[in-house]
Design a protein around this motif. Structure first.
Motif, PDB file in Angstrom:
ATOM      1  N   PHE A  46       4.694  -0.890   4.658  1.00  0.00           N
ATOM      2  CA  PHE A  46       3.591   0.053   4.429  1.00  0.00           C
ATOM      3  C   PHE A  46       2.395  -0.262   5.307  1.00  0.00           C
ATOM      4  O   PHE A  46       1.801  -1.331   5.187  1.00  0.00           O
ATOM      5  CB  PHE A  46       3.172   0.031   2.951  1.00  0.00           C
ATOM      6  N   VAL A  48      -1.229   0.824   5.769  1.00  0.00           N
ATOM      7  CA  VAL A  48      -2.249   1.617   5.084  1.00  0.00           C
ATOM      8  C   VAL A  48      -3.623   1.278   5.634  1.00  0.00           C
ATOM      9  O   VAL A  48      -3.797   0.267   6.331  1.00  0.00           O
ATOM     10  CB  VAL A  48      -2.224   1.369   3.551  1.00  0.00           C
ATOM     11  N   PHE A  68      -2.152   6.425   4.305  1.00  0.00           N
ATOM     12  CA  PHE A  68      -0.848   5.792   4.462  1.00  0.00           C
ATOM     13  C   PHE A  68      -0.236   6.400   5.705  1.00  0.00           C
ATOM     14  O   PHE A  68       0.238   7.541   5.660  1.00  0.00           O
ATOM     15  CB  PHE A  68      -0.009   6.071   3.207  1.00  0.00           C
ATOM     16  N   TRP A  92       0.601   3.545  -5.246  1.00  0.00           N
ATOM     17  CA  TRP A  92       1.156   4.873  -5.015  1.00  0.00           C
ATOM     18  C   TRP A  92       2.237   4.821  -3.949  1.00  0.00           C
ATOM     19  O   TRP A  92       3.320   5.402  -4.096  1.00  0.00           O
ATOM     20  CB  TRP A  92       0.042   5.831  -4.592  1.00  0.00           C
ATOM     21  N   CYS A  93       1.945   4.128  -2.845  1.00  0.00           N
ATOM     22  CA  CYS A  93       2.924   4.033  -1.753  1.00  0.00           C
ATOM     23  C   CYS A  93       4.211   3.388  -2.237  1.00  0.00           C
ATOM     24  O   CYS A  93       5.309   3.881  -1.934  1.00  0.00           O
ATOM     25  CB  CYS A  93       2.365   3.181  -0.601  1.00  0.00           C
ATOM     26  N   ASN A  96       6.245   5.609  -4.652  1.00  0.00           N
ATOM     27  CA  ASN A  96       6.855   6.795  -4.049  1.00  0.00           C
ATOM     28  C   ASN A  96       7.895   6.520  -2.981  1.00  0.00           C
ATOM     29  O   ASN A  96       8.520   7.448  -2.471  1.00  0.00           O
ATOM     30  CB  ASN A  96       5.759   7.687  -3.449  1.00  0.00           C
ATOM     31  N   ASN A  97       8.044   5.244  -2.637  1.00  0.00           N
ATOM     32  CA  ASN A  97       8.924   4.956  -1.504  1.00  0.00           C
ATOM     33  C   ASN A  97       9.882   3.804  -1.744  1.00  0.00           C
ATOM     34  O   ASN A  97      10.362   3.203  -0.795  1.00  0.00           O
ATOM     35  CB  ASN A  97       8.078   4.632  -0.269  1.00  0.00           C
TER      36      ASN A  97
ATOM     37  N   ARG C  34       7.693   5.471  10.786  1.00  0.00           N
ATOM     38  CA  ARG C  34       6.303   5.866  10.568  1.00  0.00           C
ATOM     39  C   ARG C  34       6.034   7.260  11.130  1.00  0.00           C
ATOM     40  O   ARG C  34       5.406   8.093  10.487  1.00  0.00           O
ATOM     41  CB  ARG C  34       5.356   4.855  11.200  1.00  0.00           C
ATOM     42  N   ARG C  37       7.949   9.868   8.978  1.00  0.00           N
ATOM     43  CA  ARG C  37       7.350  10.077   7.661  1.00  0.00           C
ATOM     44  C   ARG C  37       6.164  11.021   7.796  1.00  0.00           C
ATOM     45  O   ARG C  37       5.985  11.955   7.029  1.00  0.00           O
ATOM     46  CB  ARG C  37       6.898   8.746   7.065  1.00  0.00           C
TER      47      ARG C  37
END
Lengths: 291, 78, 366
Positions: A46, A48, A68, A92-93, A96-97, C34, C37
């Motif tokens: 991730f 972010v 994100f 949240w990330c 959801n993933n 990335r 997405r």
């Protein structure tokens, strides 16, 4: 303000945060300094960022925005909430993933190989309980999201700071004066929030746990502590309501949940204060240890 | 429409992945639902019901009709 | 410039069937994921890899992200199938026929563009005369008009000549009911009747249709180039690429595509679709037909050049690694252009001014 990057591993998940905001940088320096770091070549799950919002509003009522990979799932928040915004945004990330797991809104702690799920139903006091257990030496796998692997039925750790609100902050500070806390984030919709650092041991021993107990905590002032067995069918329904990606996983989610409920002992536990809560939960483990 | 069932003692959870609806039923009713979906013959169902509740066949028919009507409302049958 | 974007290279390689030649161990999966997405194409490229049985060659962590995005796409498809069934249950008793559009149509007709296709609203088209009874039939079965403020309600009903999206009370899903494929206030006026004439009926679902493949392509072309949302730009180009490869390329049906565009007065959108899918994703479209569609679209040289710059920049995946100087401006100009096409100019200014005000005070997040 200069943008800095913070990278860390929370269990199997690797995170990279970019932020130019001093409060967020301070938060990360304190909270994430002992977290394992991904190597240069490690895959980052991730990417972010939390940064100030530009535009005329910057002068009137400054705001922060969470992003994100360029996608902004939320409306901006007041700038004072930026550190909390990072934590919520990252939750949240992950929620959801991460569909290799059935993700349950629950704390998950472990002692002597025994894993206990403490779902975060309203009025549970889950976070306060979780923080106190961790201060007592229980290993923290997560205070918010239990990651139940579809592949092997174990719960995988993703340790992050325990979020506490309002009076709970003082309660835990009194309970465990050595606990390290972030600055208080004021006036969020949930009230004042502070984050308790993750103990070293939970970071070093980030291994999965076999869940043994499912305990629905209910904080009831002026009552007697009471542990009552909960019918598995009822436990299933309550827990499914608290599984973020139950419907995304469809049949896989249903089966993972059914297998979990098959395996764990299910209880409702109502308690009037922290001391009796801790006593009750520790007794559950001793009982299991005997069998 | 595929339904998934799991039972513990006298209660069952039933899931319809397409509608994302999750239901809690008595295991007896869940068993009946499963039989209805497999198109079990009505006399068999009525006998099961009258044995379980210790009632006459006529009443069993009403119970069955009410149950089917409930299931239709809940989207468990179509 | 576009060639440098990893996601575009990947999509081109998929089109040329050379994905198996990738150096799986050393590929920059993180960057690809990335970008994908951000372009709403992660599920799609995951499905591509899965169908070619190449997923097992991808290293564990990126493979996990691909698998997770496939879960999402499968959930979306399940939900879409269910939604359409419920809509059908509401409209069929009232004898209201409807055509499925876009994502829902791809899923039901199982076109190649259904692969990894994510979408939130279900778009359907009914005849103009059925519009009000369709709204009522849906409301009877649990949908309701979203709580838009008066301004937005008027925007939909008076200016766009549409009913606002309807949301299902229990499931929180949304259905957009149209009676044409472009808002009636637009300058282009394809006749809905002609779309119905060519629509394909779906088996076992009486009264349920999808557009013919050629019309699906034209609709997709129109939707991409005349809508304000360019976050989906590359995703829609990918849809077009897959549709063209499935329905036009194999038997060289270019003439029928062009003729139909003329019939529906959608020549210009078709030119843009052909030109840009070919340039961005290398869809095998003969130059001759791109040139023909340009002639039909009646664009002069300067117009073409200007649109080129804007489109090519705006259609790259919207990720910071793809940032091209001037992208912010390009996006905005295209947004303006879309609204120009949908509404007569005297209606345009108040709407745009208010939208940006709402964004600045943080009230709207669309």
């Amino acid at each position: 303000m200069k943008t800095r990057e913070f990278t860390f591993k929370s269990g199997n998940l690797s995170v990279s945060l970019q932020t130019s905001m001093p409060t967020v940088q301070q938060h990360c320096e304190l909270i994430y300094k002992n977290f394992p770091k991904p190597s240069e070549t490690d895959f980052i799950d991730f990417h972010v960022s939390v940064n100030p919002v530009s535009g005329y509003r910057r002068w009137l009522k400054p705001q922060a925005q969470f992003s994100f990979d360029g996608y902004e799932p939320f409306a901006p928040l007041p700038i004072q909430q930026a550190p909390a915004f990072f934590e919520w945004g990252l939750n949240w990330c992950i929620a959801n993933n991460s569909h290799q797991y059935l993700i349950i809104h629950s704390a998950i702690v472990e002692k002597n190989g025994v894993g206990i799920l403490l779902p975060g139903t309203p009025g549970s006091g889950k976070s306060t309980l979780c923080a106190a257990l961790v201060c007592q030496g229980w290993r923290l796998l997560s205070d918010e999201m239990a990651l139940l692997s579809l592949a092997d039925g174990l719960i995988y750790p993703a340790p992050r700071p325990v979020s506490l609100k309002n009076q709970s902050i003082q309660v835990i500070k009194a309970f465990s004066p050595e606990a390290v806390f972030s600055d208080i984030v004021p006036d969020t919709t949930k009230g004042d929030i502070a984050y308790m650092c993750v103990p070293e041991d939970s970071l070093q021993r980030a291994i999965p746990v076999k869940p043994a107990f499912l305990v629905f905590p209910h904080y009831r002032a002026e009552s007697e502590p009471e542990l009552t067995p909960l019918a598995k069918s009822r436990a299933f329904m309550s827990l499914a309501e608290n599984a973020f990606n139950f419907n995304i996983l469809g049949a896989l989610g249903f089966n993972a949940m059914a297998n979990l409920i098959d395996k764990v002992e299910c209880y409702d536990f109502s308690y009037p204060d922290l001391t009796s809560a801790l006593k009750g939960i520790n007794e559950i483990v001793t009982k299991y240890g005997k069998e | 429409m595929t339904l998934l069932f799991h039972s513990w003692n006298d209660e069952s959870v039933v899931y319809n992945a397409s509608s994302a609806d999750l239901h809690l039923l008595s295991s007896f009713n869940a068993e009946l639902l499963s039989l209805i979906k497999k198109e079990a013959p009505q006399p068999m169902l009525m006998t099961k019901i009258s044995d379980y509740y210790q009632i006459a066949e006529m009443e069993a028919k009403k119970v069955l009709d009410d149950l089917i009507s409930e299931y239709l409302k809940l989207g468990l049958l179509d | 410039m576009l060639e440098q974007i990893l996601l575009i290279q990947f999509l081109r390689q998929h089109g040329q069937n050379t994905l198996s030649n990738l150096d799986f161990d050393h590929y920059n999966w993180e960057l690809l994921i990335r970008q994908a997405r951000r372009a709403n194409l992660l599920s799609r490229i995951a499905v591509f890899l899965q169908k070619l049985t190449l997923l097992e060659k991808v290293p564990e962590k990126p493979r996990q992200h691909f698998l997770n995005s496939i879960h999402l796409a499968e959930a979306n498809a399940r939900s879409a199938k269910y939604e359409v069934q419920q809509i059908h249950n509401a409209l069929q008793p009232e004898n209201i026929d409807f055509v499925l559009l876009k994502g829902a149509a791809y899923i039901w007709a199982n076109t190649d563009s259904a692969q990894g296709r994510l979408f939130s609203d279900t778009d359907i088209m009914v005849s103009k005369t059925d519009l009000d009874s369709a709204e009522n039939a849906l409301i009877k079965k649990g949908w309701f008009g979203e709580m838009f403020d008066d301004y937005k309600q008027r925007y939909y009903r008076e200016w766009m000549h549409e009913i606002p999206p309807l949301q299902h009370l229990k499931r929180q899903t949304t259905v957009d009911v149209h009676h044409t494929i472009i808002p009636p206030t637009s300058r282009l006026k394809p006749k809905p009747k002609k779309l119905w004439e060519h629509a394909d009926a779906l088996e076992n679902m009486s009264g349920l249709f999808v557009l013919s493949p050629v019309d699906m392509i034209l609709h997709s072309a129109t939707h991409l180039f005349h809508e304000g949302e360019f976050n989906q730009g590359l995703r829609d180009i990918s849809d077009l690429d897959l549709l063209l490869r499935q329905f036009i390329v194999p038997n060289n049906q270019w003439e029928s595509l062009l003729n139909r565009a003329i019939e529906l007065n959608l020549e210009r959108p078709l030119y843009y679709a052909l030109n840009y899918t070919q340039r961005i994703l290398h869809t095998p479209i003969p130059e001759f037909y791109i040139a023909e569609s340009a002639k039909l679209g009646n664009l002069n040289f300067l117009q073409k050049a200007f649109m080129n710059t804007l489109f090519l920049r705006a259609l790259s995946p919207n990720h910071s690694s793809c940032n091209v100087a001037g992208l912010g401006v390009a996006n905005w100009l295209l947004y303006v252009r879309s609204h120009w096409l949908r509404m007569p100019i005297h209606l345009l200014i108040p709407h745009l001014a208010r939208k940006s005000w709402m964004q600045f005070t943080g009230k709207s997040t669309d």
